[in-house]
Each structure stands twice: as C-alpha cells, then as structure tokens.
Design an enzyme around this catalytic site. Structure first.
Site, short mmCIF file in Angstrom:
data_model
loop_
_atom_site.label_atom_id
_atom_site.label_comp_id
_atom_site.label_asym_id
_atom_site.label_seq_id
_atom_site.Cartn_x
_atom_site.Cartn_y
_atom_site.Cartn_z
N LYS A 24 0.84 -1.21 0.00
CA LYS A 24 0.00 0.00 0.00
C LYS A 24 0.87 1.26 0.00
O LYS A 24 0.68 2.17 -0.80
CB LYS A 24 -0.94 0.02 1.23
CG LYS A 24 -1.88 -1.18 1.31
CD LYS A 24 -2.84 -1.09 2.49
CE LYS A 24 -2.19 -1.18 3.87
NZ LYS A 24 -1.53 -2.48 4.14
N ARG B 151 -10.43 0.27 7.78
CA ARG B 151 -10.01 -1.08 8.16
C ARG B 151 -11.12 -1.85 8.84
O ARG B 151 -10.90 -3.01 9.23
CB ARG B 151 -8.84 -0.98 9.14
CG ARG B 151 -7.48 -1.16 8.50
CD ARG B 151 -6.47 -0.92 9.59
NE ARG B 151 -5.30 -1.71 9.43
CZ ARG B 151 -4.18 -1.26 8.84
NH1 ARG B 151 -4.12 -0.06 8.36
NH2 ARG B 151 -3.15 -2.05 8.75
N ARG C 211 11.77 -6.39 5.62
CA ARG C 211 11.76 -4.97 6.01
C ARG C 211 12.26 -4.81 7.45
O ARG C 211 12.90 -3.81 7.78
CB ARG C 211 10.35 -4.38 5.87
CG ARG C 211 10.34 -2.87 6.11
CD ARG C 211 8.99 -2.25 5.85
NE ARG C 211 7.98 -2.74 6.79
CZ ARG C 211 6.69 -2.45 6.71
NH1 ARG C 211 6.25 -1.69 5.75
NH2 ARG C 211 5.85 -2.91 7.60
N ARG D 257 10.77 -1.59 12.08
CA ARG D 257 9.47 -1.14 12.58
C ARG D 257 9.02 -2.05 13.72
O ARG D 257 9.17 -3.28 13.63
CB ARG D 257 8.45 -1.17 11.43
CG ARG D 257 7.52 0.04 11.45
CD ARG D 257 6.62 0.06 10.24
NE ARG D 257 5.38 -0.66 10.47
CZ ARG D 257 4.37 -0.68 9.61
NH1 ARG D 257 4.46 -0.02 8.47
NH2 ARG D 257 3.27 -1.35 9.90
N ARG E 13 -1.33 -9.24 13.08
CA ARG E 13 -1.83 -8.24 12.11
C ARG E 13 -2.61 -8.94 10.99
O ARG E 13 -3.65 -8.46 10.55
CB ARG E 13 -0.65 -7.44 11.53
CG ARG E 13 -0.06 -6.44 12.52
CD ARG E 13 1.38 -6.08 12.21
NE ARG E 13 1.55 -5.36 10.96
CZ ARG E 13 2.74 -5.20 10.36
NH1 ARG E 13 3.83 -5.72 10.91
NH2 ARG E 13 2.82 -4.53 9.24
P1 AP5 Z 1 4.66 -1.59 2.02
O1 AP5 Z 1 4.48 -0.77 0.79
O2 AP5 Z 1 5.19 -0.93 3.23
O3 AP5 Z 1 3.30 -2.36 2.36
P2 AP5 Z 1 2.05 -1.88 3.21
O4 AP5 Z 1 0.87 -2.56 2.61
O5 AP5 Z 1 2.04 -0.41 3.32
O6 AP5 Z 1 2.44 -2.60 4.58
P3 AP5 Z 1 2.36 -2.06 6.09
O7 AP5 Z 1 3.26 -2.91 6.90
O8 AP5 Z 1 2.53 -0.59 6.15
O9 AP5 Z 1 0.86 -2.44 6.37
P4 AP5 Z 1 0.02 -2.40 7.66
O10 AP5 Z 1 -1.33 -2.34 7.09
O11 AP5 Z 1 0.33 -3.52 8.57
O12 AP5 Z 1 0.53 -1.10 8.44
P5 AP5 Z 1 -0.12 0.31 8.79
O13 AP5 Z 1 0.98 1.24 8.95
O14 AP5 Z 1 -1.21 0.64 7.84
O15 AP5 Z 1 5.58 -2.84 1.61
C1 AP5 Z 1 6.00 -3.76 2.60
C2 AP5 Z 1 7.43 -4.23 2.26
O16 AP5 Z 1 7.40 -4.94 1.02
C3 AP5 Z 1 8.40 -3.05 2.06
O17 AP5 Z 1 9.66 -3.41 2.58
C4 AP5 Z 1 8.45 -2.88 0.54
O18 AP5 Z 1 9.67 -2.36 0.10
C5 AP5 Z 1 8.24 -4.31 0.05
N1 AP5 Z 1 7.54 -4.37 -1.24
C6 AP5 Z 1 6.54 -3.53 -1.68
N2 AP5 Z 1 6.13 -3.89 -2.92
C7 AP5 Z 1 6.89 -4.99 -3.25
C8 AP5 Z 1 6.92 -5.82 -4.42
N3 AP5 Z 1 6.12 -5.59 -5.47
N4 AP5 Z 1 7.80 -6.86 -4.44
C9 AP5 Z 1 8.63 -7.10 -3.37
N5 AP5 Z 1 8.65 -6.33 -2.25
C10 AP5 Z 1 7.79 -5.29 -2.19
O19 AP5 Z 1 -0.80 0.01 10.21
C11 AP5 Z 1 -0.01 -0.28 11.34
C12 AP5 Z 1 -0.89 -0.39 12.58
O20 AP5 Z 1 -1.54 0.85 12.82
C13 AP5 Z 1 -2.03 -1.42 12.53
O21 AP5 Z 1 -1.58 -2.71 12.87
C14 AP5 Z 1 -2.98 -0.83 13.57
O22 AP5 Z 1 -2.55 -1.10 14.87
C15 AP5 Z 1 -2.85 0.66 13.34
N6 AP5 Z 1 -3.81 1.18 12.35
C16 AP5 Z 1 -3.49 1.77 11.16
N7 AP5 Z 1 -4.60 2.15 10.51
C17 AP5 Z 1 -5.64 1.81 11.31
C18 AP5 Z 1 -7.05 1.92 11.17
N8 AP5 Z 1 -7.61 2.47 10.06
N9 AP5 Z 1 -7.84 1.46 12.16
C19 AP5 Z 1 -7.29 0.90 13.26
N10 AP5 Z 1 -5.97 0.74 13.46
C20 AP5 Z 1 -5.15 1.20 12.48
MG MG Z 2 2.05 0.97 4.93
#
Ligand code: AP5
Ligand code: MG
Length: 185
Positions: free
Chosen positions: A14, A87, A126, A132, A143
């Site tokens: 994402k 979410r 990562r 992280r 997660r």
């Molecule tokens: P990346 O692009 O970072 O993927 P992502 O989908 O953004 O993954 P996140 O870890 O950020 O997702 P998340 O949903 O767990 O975290 P969030 O911060 O939203 O890519 C991941 C890795 O893969 C990177 O190293 C990248 O380089 C690599 N990659 C990318 N594309 C690739 C490809 N094509 N091929 C190979 N490698 C690739 O949420 C974190 C926490 O916040 C949640 O757990 C929750 O506690 C809280 N939270 C956030 N939003 C909410 C909400 N709306 N409601 C409630 N709690 C929330």
């Molecule tokens: Mg992200």
C-alpha cells in the site's frame, strides 16, 4: 476531484504504490499507520495510549482514526489517497459520510492481492532494514489475523458498491503501478 482507497493486507504494498498514485493523480496521501506512529514518536498522550495496541498488532479503536480522518478530509482541497483506512466496515461507512458532508464521494478502492507467505517474507525482510516495532513474526501473525477478521469484510462493502478494483500484487513495483493506473483509468 478523485478520492481513492488503497487496500490490502499488511505488506501488500500500500505504502509503496501510494507514492506512484499520488504523483500520477495529484492526490494527498494520508496513511493512518504513519499518523499513529508519529503520535508514538512524538510521545503524545494519544501515542502512549496506542503504543501497546500497535505493538501487539491489533487495530486501534475506530473513534481515534475517524477523528484523524475527519480533520484530514476537512483540510484537503485536492482529493485524497487513503492508505490503511478504512479497516473496519464501520470506518468505511463513516468515510462515505465524511466525504458526503463535503460534497464528495469515493471514486474507487484499489485492492492489492498478495499471498500470505509473500506478505510474511516482505515484512520480515523490512524488519532487517527499517526495524518497525510491529515487524516481527508473532506481531505480523496478529496483524494478518486482524486483517482477515475485521478488514477483509470492507472489501465486500466496496464490491457491493461496484467500487472494488482487484489488482495482482505480485511482480515488480513498476508492473503493479501500471496495473493500478489501468484499473483507475
Ligand atoms: P509496504 O508498501 O510498506 O506495504 P504496506 O501494505 O504499506 O504494509 P504495512 O506494513 O505498512 O501495512 P500495515 O497495514 O500492517 O501497516 P499500517 O501502517 O497501515 O511494503 C511492505 C514491504 O514490502 C516493504 O519493505 C516494501 O519495500 C516491500 N515491497 C513492496 N512492494 C513490493 C513488491 N512488489 N515486491 C517485493 N517487495 C515489495 O498500520 C499499522 C498499525 O496501525 C495497525 O496494525 C494498527 O494497529 C494501526 N492502524 C493503522 N490504521 C488503522 C485503522 N484504520 N484502524 C485501526 N488501526 C489502524
Ligand atoms: Mg504501509
């Protein structure tokens, strides 16, 4: 004006794909995860309340993220890319209401589909680069469980509205970016 949701499991890409989308369509990128991690890094009262929840890989409460998004939408004049929000189905319903209050409506939801083994592989890789706090095997498993139980129903919510665009999330980042552009149009 376009308002778009980028959707998918932890590690689906994402954040990575958001950079391409906001550049191409001139949108404001808002990631709830980034906003919440900033609260923790800044040591705010909210940050202290949510740190344990995020470290455990659970979702923070709808009220907290909805308040953040309410402010972000009110301040935006160019269209937004929502990353990591909504979410839960309750958050998705609220997003529709918040946009409608400003005479806006969601254009589409882009859903990145990636198998769980690949999600785990990406996030553990990562962990060795970024460190992280929630990128460890036990927390990633939590997660993914939260995603399956509470977040996947959001995909059906958008499918029912005809707004879901399913994207194969495997391949190079450039290949996936091209698929997304084609799906958004
Ligand atoms: P990346 O692009 O970072 O993927 P992502 O989908 O953004 O993954 P996140 O870890 O950020 O997702 P998340 O949903 O767990 O975290 P969030 O911060 O939203 O890519 C991941 C890795 O893969 C990177 O190293 C990248 O380089 C690599 N990659 C990318 N594309 C690739 C490809 N094509 N091929 C190979 N490698 C690739 O949420 C974190 C926490 O916040 C949640 O757990 C929750 O506690 C809280 N939270 C956030 N939003 C909410 C909400 N709306 N409601 C409630 N709690 C929330
Ligand atoms: Mg992200």
């Amino acid at each position: 004006m376009k308002d778009i949701v980028i959707f998918g499991a932890p590690g689906a890409g994402k954040g990575t794909q958001s950079d391409f989308i906001v550049e191409h369509y001139g949108l404001n990128h808002v990631s709830t995860g980034d906003l919440l991690r900033k609260e923790i890094a800044d040591g705010t009262e909210l940050g202290r309340r949510i740190k344990g929840i995020m470290d455990a890989g659970q979702l923070v409460s709808d009220d907290i993220v909805v308040e953040m998004m309410d402010k972000a939408i009110a301040a935006d004049t160019q269209g937004m890319l929502f990353d990591g929000f909504p979410r839960t189905v309750a958050q998705a319903e609220t997003l529709d209401r918040l946009l409608a209050a400003h005479g806006r409506a969601l254009s589409c939801m882009v859903q990145l589909e990636v198998p769980e083994e690949e999600l785990m592989r990406r996030l553990l890789e990562r962990a060795t680069i970024q460190g992280r706090a929630d990128d460890n095997e036990a927390t990633i498993a939590n997660r993914l469980a939260e995603y399956r139980a509470k977040t996947l129903p959001v995909a059906e919510y958008y499918a029912a509205q005809g707004k879901q665009r399913l994207i194969d999330g495997l391949g190079t980042v450039e290949e996936i970016a091209a698929r997304i552009r084609q799906a958004i149009g």
